[in-house]
Scaffold this active site. Structure first.
Site, PDB file in Angstrom:
ATOM      1  N   LYS A  33       0.841  -1.195   0.000  1.00  0.00           N
ATOM      2  CA  LYS A  33       0.000   0.000   0.000  1.00  0.00           C
ATOM      3  C   LYS A  33       0.877   1.247   0.000  1.00  0.00           C
ATOM      4  O   LYS A  33       2.057   1.206   0.349  1.00  0.00           O
ATOM      5  CB  LYS A  33      -0.925   0.011   1.223  1.00  0.00           C
ATOM      6  N   LYS A  38      -4.209   0.754  -2.379  1.00  0.00           N
ATOM      7  CA  LYS A  38      -3.759  -0.558  -1.916  1.00  0.00           C
ATOM      8  C   LYS A  38      -3.544  -1.421  -3.147  1.00  0.00           C
ATOM      9  O   LYS A  38      -4.240  -1.249  -4.151  1.00  0.00           O
ATOM     10  CB  LYS A  38      -4.810  -1.196  -1.001  1.00  0.00           C
ATOM     11  N   ASP A 148       9.073  11.812 -10.550  1.00  0.00           N
ATOM     12  CA  ASP A 148       9.220  11.098  -9.273  1.00  0.00           C
ATOM     13  C   ASP A 148      10.016   9.810  -9.475  1.00  0.00           C
ATOM     14  O   ASP A 148       9.655   8.755  -8.940  1.00  0.00           O
ATOM     15  CB  ASP A 148       7.849  10.801  -8.665  1.00  0.00           C
TER      16      ASP A 148
END
Length: 576
Positions: A33, A38, A148
């Protein structure tokens, strides 16, 4: 009164129905998660194809104003198709959740690789960085900035192919020269122009690749400090140190990417022309044993190099030096075994530091006084990413005559003889490693080995036959078979029996306890995690911090206390 374990997965159905595509997926094991999502392993009930199901709660998404971000993530990711990018298969929703069906990367992310290995060899780094560049080049060619890129978003499939994932912060450049102003990224990988809000573009991904490459080779991010403020200060000043042991081609490439002025950084395609990648052949594959142990030899190393390499502090294994190997080496028939220096083995101090670390972590857990639960913690408290890659699935004790034999979960066989020498038969049933009393490794095959080892080779065959015919295998079956010549498998470093358990310490740092009630514990100091295997061979892996925070069953707690006591005795023996 004992507390009941929580199960927070009740809002996610067991069957996920995509009405538009007329597909139904069965929700299987919890996979992890993060953020508002999740992840589960899911199976298409019609085709039996296995995927990763990323499930985003609409309630949480709206509460935290993530609706637009999630929509943009889906729009960008579904438009991508490249071998080094996590494949986007489908998405659908119901009243509670959004379901994103993705390629399943069973070897997790490069963050777990980093935690288990700290530093990796240049040989391996070349393999990973080349694939990362290929994936990012595809993104940039399609006017997408990832924003990212970090170890945790670089996933690995069963073949250890890199797959770039998590496009939650990704953005598309709409026109030439556009500069984005959003403050985003992960502290250790964020580029200075994002922090100064001067506007940013594709160059931020180049900076992040530089941080990734540095972390892989050195063992820690270049700007890491104890506080966010200090980390950002170092990034803005571009204040970091290139260790002297980094070879010039690797150092040059890192320095080029970590330029404070974004215009001074190379474009993604230019990275392929750096000596680090161009001057040596990029490996086509790595064995999965490289997730926990350094490879035995790189195909660009010389035989002499493999015999005399110096270990890097905190590195689990080896680092290639300047010399090179003829590419024919791995194909050659080795009539004489190649003997590697004891330097390629981890020193006894390293084994001791693993035990010291593990003992301290268990002590901290016990001192944290976790609450005692009636049963095990729920699935969502487990951390499957920290599950061990190797464990002992069978063992037989013939130490009254010969030694201790064992089989690893990947079908590799090992024997620790009474004279402390060791033989390891790799899963391919061909390659054999012999380790003498001083830790020197000799590499052979089952048909081409030193004649002085004839008796031990016969005993190895005897142990193997006995375990196959008489013992039941413990644990999961989904483990890859190693079949190449560069694998260095973890092996048994030490073992002992107690009145109620067998305690085994592997060279990858993990300690395994097989109890007489058929319960098994596998403790990993590097992942700060414990894996609990019950009589039905079910695996549950918990971070130590999760147990302190959420509690533990009475049986597991008692076994943790027992393990801590045995680790203390191991340390006492090591210091005497």
């Amino acid at each position: 009164m004992a507390a009941k374990p929580e199960d927070k997965s009740t809002d996610i159905p067991d069957r996920l129905v995509d009405i538009n595509q007329r597909k139904t997926y069965k929700r299987m094991r919890f996979f992890g998660k993060g953020g508002f999502a999740k992840c589960y392993e899911i199976i298409d009930v019609e085709t039996d194809d296995v995927f990763a199901g990323k499930i985003v709660s609409k309630k949480l998404m709206i509460k935290h104003n993530q609706k637009e971000k999630t929509a943009q993530e889906i729009t960008i990711h579904r438009s991508l198709n490249h071998p080094n990018i996590v494949k986007f298969h489908n998405y659908f929703e119901d009243s509670q959740n959004i379901y994103i069906v993705l390629e399943l990367c069973k070897k997790r992310s490069m963050m777990e690789l980093h935690k288990r290995r700290k530093s990796i060899t240049e040989f391996e780094c070349r393999y990973y960085i080349y694939q990362i560049i290929q994936g990012v080049k595809y993104l940039h060619d399609n006017r997408i900035i990832h924003r990212d890129l970090k170890l945790g978003n670089l996933f690995l499939n069963d073949l250890l192919h890199v797959k770039i994932g998590d496009f939650g912060l990704a953005t598309r450049i709409e026109y030439e020269g556009e500069r984005k102003k959003t403050l985003c990224g992960t502290p250790n990988y964020i580029a200075p122009e994002i922090l100064t809000k001067k506007g940013h573009s594709f160059e931020v991904d180049i900076w992040s690749i530089g941080c990734v490459m540095y972390t892989l080779l050195v063992g820690q991010p270049p700007f890491e400090t104890k506080t966010l403020k200090d980390t950002y200060s170092k990034i803005k000043k571009c204040e970091y140190r290139v260790p002297s042991y980094l070879r010039k081609p690797a150092a040059d490439m890192v320095i080029a990417m970590l330029q404070p002025n974004p215009e001074s950084r190379p474009a993604i395609g230019q990275l392929l022309n750096f000596e680090f990648l161009k001057g040596s052949k990029v490996p086509m594959f790595l064995p999965s044993s490289c997730l926990t142990m350094a490879p035995r030899i790189g195909s660009n190393d010389t035989i002499e190099d493999s015999m005399h390499r110096k270990p890097l502090m905190e590195m689990n294994g080896i680092r290639p030096d300047d010399t090179r190997l003829e590419s024919t080496f791995l194909k050659a028939n080795l009539h004489d075994a190649i003997t590697a220096s004891a330097q390629v083995c981890r020193h006894s101090e390293d084994y001791r530091s693993d035990i010291e670390s593990l003992y301290q972590q268990l002590t901290n857990l016990i001192n944290g006084k976790p609450r005692i639960l009636q049963g095990n913690l729920g699935d969502e408290n487990t951390d499957p990413a920290a599950q061990p890659l190797f464990w002992i699935s069978k063992w037989v004790d013939y130490s009254d005559k010969y030694g201790f034999g064992y089989q690893l979960c990947d079908e590799g066989i090992g024997v620790m003889f009474n004279d402390t020498t060791k033989l390891i038969l790799l899963p391919n049933q061909i390659n054999v490693h012999f380790i003498d009393k001083d830790g020197k490794e000799t590499y052979m095959t089952t048909t081409d080995y030193c004649k002085s080892l004839d008796k031990k080779m016969k005993l190895l065959s005897y142990f193997k036959r006995y375990m196959i015919e008489h013992l039941v295998k413990a644990g999961a079956n989904n483990v890859n078979i190693e079949s190449d010549q560069i694998s260095r498998m973890p092996h048994l470093h030490s073992w002992f029996r107690t009145t109620c358990a067998v305690v085994m310490h592997l060279t990858n740092g993990s300690v395994q306890l097989n109890f007489s009630d058929h319960m098994k514990l596998i403790l990993c100091p590097r992942m700060s995690a414990i894996t609990y295997m019950d009589q039905e061979k079910n695996f549950r892996t918990y971070r130590f911090s999760t147990i302190v925070e959420n509690g533990v069953s009475k049986d597991l707690y008692q076994k943790i206390r027992y393990a801590q006591e045995k680790l203390r005795k191991m340390l006492e023996k090591m210091f005497t």
